[in-house]
Design a protein around this motif. Sequence first.
Motif, PDB file in Angstrom:
ATOM      1  N   ILE A  84       4.408 -25.114  -8.922  1.00 53.55           N
ATOM      2  CA  ILE A  84       5.659 -24.451  -9.322  1.00 53.55           C
ATOM      3  C   ILE A  84       6.488 -24.111  -8.086  1.00 53.55           C
ATOM      4  CG2 ILE A  84       6.606 -22.319 -10.353  1.00 53.55           C
ATOM      5  CD1 ILE A  84       5.511 -24.263 -12.442  1.00 53.55           C
ATOM      6  N   THR A  85       5.841 -23.549  -7.082  1.00 59.19           N
ATOM      7  CA  THR A  85       6.556 -23.175  -5.850  1.00 59.19           C
ATOM      8  C   THR A  85       7.017 -24.429  -5.111  1.00 59.19           C
ATOM      9  OG1 THR A  85       4.835 -21.477  -5.785  1.00 59.19           O
ATOM     10  CG2 THR A  85       6.447 -21.458  -4.008  1.00 59.19           C
ATOM     11  N   GLU A  86       6.176 -25.439  -5.082  1.00 58.71           N
ATOM     12  CA  GLU A  86       6.557 -26.678  -4.390  1.00 58.71           C
ATOM     13  C   GLU A  86       7.791 -27.325  -5.010  1.00 58.71           C
ATOM     14  OE1 GLU A  86       2.222 -28.298  -2.734  1.00 58.71           O
ATOM     15  OE2 GLU A  86       2.962 -29.054  -4.650  1.00 58.71           O
ATOM     16  N   ALA A  87       7.923 -27.201  -6.325  1.00 55.39           N
ATOM     17  CA  ALA A  87       9.031 -27.869  -7.023  1.00 55.39           C
ATOM     18  C   ALA A  87      10.331 -27.061  -6.986  1.00 55.39           C
ATOM     19  CB  ALA A  87       8.635 -28.133  -8.477  1.00 55.39           C
ATOM     20  N   ASP A  88      10.266 -25.832  -6.503  1.00 52.30           N
ATOM     21  CA  ASP A  88      11.442 -24.967  -6.507  1.00 52.30           C
ATOM     22  C   ASP A  88      12.340 -25.313  -5.314  1.00 52.30           C
ATOM     23  OD1 ASP A  88      13.304 -22.977  -6.448  1.00 52.30           O
ATOM     24  OD2 ASP A  88      11.882 -21.318  -6.300  1.00 52.30           O
ATOM     25  N   VAL A  89      13.480 -25.930  -5.585  1.00 48.62           N
ATOM     26  CA  VAL A  89      14.350 -26.376  -4.489  1.00 48.62           C
ATOM     27  C   VAL A  89      14.979 -25.212  -3.727  1.00 48.62           C
ATOM     28  CG1 VAL A  89      14.984 -28.671  -5.347  1.00 48.62           C
ATOM     29  CG2 VAL A  89      16.264 -26.678  -6.125  1.00 48.62           C
ATOM     30  N   THR A  90      14.976 -24.032  -4.335  1.00 46.42           N
ATOM     31  CA  THR A  90      15.611 -22.902  -3.652  1.00 46.42           C
ATOM     32  C   THR A  90      14.671 -22.254  -2.622  1.00 46.42           C
ATOM     33  OG1 THR A  90      14.912 -21.265  -5.281  1.00 46.42           O
ATOM     34  CG2 THR A  90      17.006 -22.382  -5.706  1.00 46.42           C
ATOM     35  N   GLY A  91      13.398 -22.520  -2.736  1.00 40.45           N
ATOM     36  CA  GLY A  91      12.431 -21.959  -1.767  1.00 40.45           C
ATOM     37  C   GLY A  91      12.472 -22.788  -0.495  1.00 40.45           C
ATOM     38  N   LYS A  92      12.776 -22.154   0.641  1.00 42.64           N
ATOM     39  CA  LYS A  92      12.968 -22.919   1.876  1.00 42.64           C
ATOM     40  C   LYS A  92      11.708 -22.994   2.732  1.00 42.64           C
ATOM     41  CE  LYS A  92      17.906 -22.204   2.297  1.00 42.64           C
ATOM     42  NZ  LYS A  92      18.983 -21.661   3.119  1.00 42.64           N
ATOM     43  N   SER A  93      10.567 -22.763   2.109  1.00 41.01           N
ATOM     44  CA  SER A  93       9.351 -22.746   2.915  1.00 41.01           C
ATOM     45  C   SER A  93       8.200 -23.527   2.308  1.00 41.01           C
ATOM     46  CB  SER A  93       8.917 -21.295   3.131  1.00 41.01           C
ATOM     47  OG  SER A  93       8.945 -20.602   1.906  1.00 41.01           O
ATOM     48  N   VAL A  94       8.444 -24.132   1.160  1.00 44.09           N
ATOM     49  CA  VAL A  94       7.373 -24.856   0.461  1.00 44.09           C
ATOM     50  C   VAL A  94       7.986 -26.075  -0.237  1.00 44.09           C
ATOM     51  CG1 VAL A  94       5.568 -24.706  -1.321  1.00 44.09           C
ATOM     52  CG2 VAL A  94       6.179 -22.659  -0.029  1.00 44.09           C
ATOM     53  N   GLY A  95       7.323 -27.219  -0.151  1.00 44.17           N
ATOM     54  CA  GLY A  95       7.688 -28.393  -0.950  1.00 44.17           C
ATOM     55  C   GLY A  95       9.120 -28.846  -0.749  1.00 44.17           C
ATOM     56  N   ILE A  96       9.736 -29.321  -1.828  1.00 42.76           N
ATOM     57  CA  ILE A  96      11.117 -29.805  -1.747  1.00 42.76           C
ATOM     58  C   ILE A  96      12.041 -28.630  -1.406  1.00 42.76           C
ATOM     59  CG2 ILE A  96      11.565 -29.610  -4.251  1.00 42.76           C
ATOM     60  CD1 ILE A  96      13.150 -32.345  -3.875  1.00 42.76           C
ATOM     61  N   GLY A  97      12.981 -28.890  -0.497  1.00 47.36           N
ATOM     62  CA  GLY A  97      13.859 -27.795  -0.054  1.00 47.36           C
ATOM     63  C   GLY A  97      13.264 -26.996   1.094  1.00 47.36           C
ATOM     64  N   GLY A  98      12.087 -27.416   1.571  1.00 46.45           N
ATOM     65  CA  GLY A  98      11.454 -26.741   2.721  1.00 46.45           C
ATOM     66  C   GLY A  98      12.273 -26.977   3.986  1.00 46.45           C
ATOM     67  N   THR A  99      12.230 -26.014   4.895  1.00 41.90           N
ATOM     68  CA  THR A  99      12.967 -26.138   6.157  1.00 41.90           C
ATOM     69  C   THR A  99      12.354 -27.251   7.012  1.00 41.90           C
ATOM     70  OG1 THR A  99      13.497 -23.806   6.068  1.00 41.90           O
ATOM     71  CG2 THR A  99      13.673 -24.850   8.223  1.00 41.90           C
ATOM     72  N   PRO A 100      13.207 -28.121   7.583  1.00 42.60           N
ATOM     73  CA  PRO A 100      12.660 -29.236   8.367  1.00 42.60           C
ATOM     74  C   PRO A 100      12.175 -28.809   9.749  1.00 42.60           C
ATOM     75  CG  PRO A 100      15.051 -29.267   8.439  1.00 42.60           C
ATOM     76  CD  PRO A 100      14.669 -28.146   7.514  1.00 42.60           C
ATOM     77  N   ASP A 101      11.610 -29.768  10.468  1.00 44.59           N
ATOM     78  CA  ASP A 101      11.224 -29.517  11.863  1.00 44.59           C
ATOM     79  C   ASP A 101      12.419 -29.779  12.773  1.00 44.59           C
ATOM     80  OD1 ASP A 101      11.404 -32.276  12.158  1.00 44.59           O
ATOM     81  OD2 ASP A 101       9.240 -32.603  12.249  1.00 44.59           O
ATOM     82  N   ARG A 102      12.212 -29.745  14.078  1.00 41.50           N
ATOM     83  CA  ARG A 102      13.347 -29.888  14.989  1.00 41.50           C
ATOM     84  C   ARG A 102      13.943 -31.287  15.008  1.00 41.50           C
ATOM     85  NH1 ARG A 102      10.497 -27.903  20.345  1.00 41.50           N
ATOM     86  NH2 ARG A 102      12.627 -27.944  21.054  1.00 41.50           N
ATOM     87  N   GLU A 103      13.254 -32.256  14.399  1.00 42.49           N
ATOM     88  CA  GLU A 103      13.814 -33.608  14.268  1.00 42.49           C
ATOM     89  C   GLU A 103      14.524 -33.782  12.924  1.00 42.49           C
ATOM     90  OE1 GLU A 103      13.250 -35.625  16.908  1.00 42.49           O
ATOM     91  OE2 GLU A 103      11.993 -34.064  17.791  1.00 42.49           O
ATOM     92  N   GLY A 104      14.563 -32.719  12.145  1.00 42.59           N
ATOM     93  CA  GLY A 104      15.225 -32.813  10.838  1.00 42.59           C
ATOM     94  C   GLY A 104      14.327 -33.365   9.746  1.00 42.59           C
ATOM     95  N   LYS A 105      13.033 -33.445  10.013  1.00 41.29           N
ATOM     96  CA  LYS A 105      12.090 -33.978   9.010  1.00 41.29           C
ATOM     97  C   LYS A 105      11.343 -32.840   8.330  1.00 41.29           C
ATOM     98  CE  LYS A 105      12.178 -38.296  10.888  1.00 41.29           C
ATOM     99  NZ  LYS A 105      13.475 -38.915  10.628  1.00 41.29           N
ATOM    100  N   VAL A 106      11.214 -32.943   7.001  1.00 40.29           N
ATOM    101  CA  VAL A 106      10.407 -31.954   6.268  1.00 40.29           C
ATOM    102  C   VAL A 106       8.962 -32.454   6.291  1.00 40.29           C
ATOM    103  CG1 VAL A 106      10.043 -30.784   4.059  1.00 40.29           C
ATOM    104  CG2 VAL A 106      12.366 -31.429   4.767  1.00 40.29           C
ATOM    105  N   THR A 107       8.085 -31.715   6.933  1.00 40.35           N
ATOM    106  CA  THR A 107       6.675 -32.137   7.013  1.00 40.35           C
ATOM    107  C   THR A 107       5.802 -31.053   6.368  1.00 40.35           C
ATOM    108  OG1 THR A 107       6.049 -31.165   9.164  1.00 40.35           O
ATOM    109  CG2 THR A 107       7.234 -33.261   9.215  1.00 40.35           C
TER     110      THR A 107
END
Length: 333
Positions: A84-107
């Motif tokens: 549920i948390t992973e699928a929440d696009v508004t959460g910027k720390s888990v799954g989709i919508g997570g904050t990227p790394d310094r190269e702009g990649k979400v890992t």
Amino acid sequence: MSQKRRTFMGQILTGGIGLGIGYFVGAKKEKSYPKDSKKNTVSPYKEGLAISTWYHGIAANNAAWGVISSGGNAIDAAEQGARITEADVTGKSVGIGGTPDREGKVTLDACIMDKNGNAGSVSFLQGIKHPVSVARKVMDETPHVMLVGKGALQFAKEKGFEEEDLLTAETRADYKKWLDTSKYDPIINIENHDTIGLITMDKNGDFSGACTTSGLGYKMHGRVGDSPVIGAGLFVDNAVGAATATGLGEAVLKTCGTFLVVELMRQGMTPNDACKEAVNRIADKQNYENFQIGYIAVNKAGDVGAYSIHPGFDYALHKNGKNEMHKVDSLVK
Ligand code: SD4
């Protein structure tokens, strides 16, 4: 029983044959390890519960509770809750919508652990929004515990997970703004919420857990935190209890945080005291002014506890028919 002790017992048993076979055969049976640990796994608490880090835990607990209340097992509940948390696009720390790394990649990093001590984990995984479910497949369908990076992605695709862009318009815009300064400052979640760590106990009194995150915002490319590491971000021992962590992963990794919490509970500490002691171990050696750590834990009796370095950490607990937030006591007041 240690190898040394086992050998010692073996010597006694062999040497004791002349003294009376019946006595020693009986003694060996009594000491049988599997029998003892099976006894330990019986919980007096049969109501089930779900506990998870931060406010996003309320929705995750609800999904986990859906599984538990209908008689499902703790491992399915942990996975369904974390999804549920992973699928929440508004959460910027888990799954989709997570904050990227310094190269702009979400890992993404995630792990899962069940009542039998089985575990699965993925880290540095890109393009898959449900790392917890990939971790579950690693646990269930491979002889391994951890898969990372390209290998984890290849495995996920082989298992039918679809690759997708995990950046949203918002996180893309945030990243562009970040590039103006490119400040690398691993201050974590004193103000903002983060990773979800979720512990579930089903109506058999059995534990499981899951932990999933996009990790530290603007981290170095390739950085892996505590969340996918068994014994750091999550640990479950069905005979004792379970614990999960949030905060600056490096600090948790250096102290084997959740393994420590569970071991302290094994020695008789309450979940609260165990979390507190694990936080103190960090504070003893590390300069903790600028980072947060929060632990949550549950013991076999269904008692819960939590502790953090700084104020502001809270957790969601679904227990006794209520799903509510609880503020956590901290080292720094
Ligand atoms: C990490 N522990 O990657 C994660 C981040 C986190 O609350 O939990 N933040 O270090």
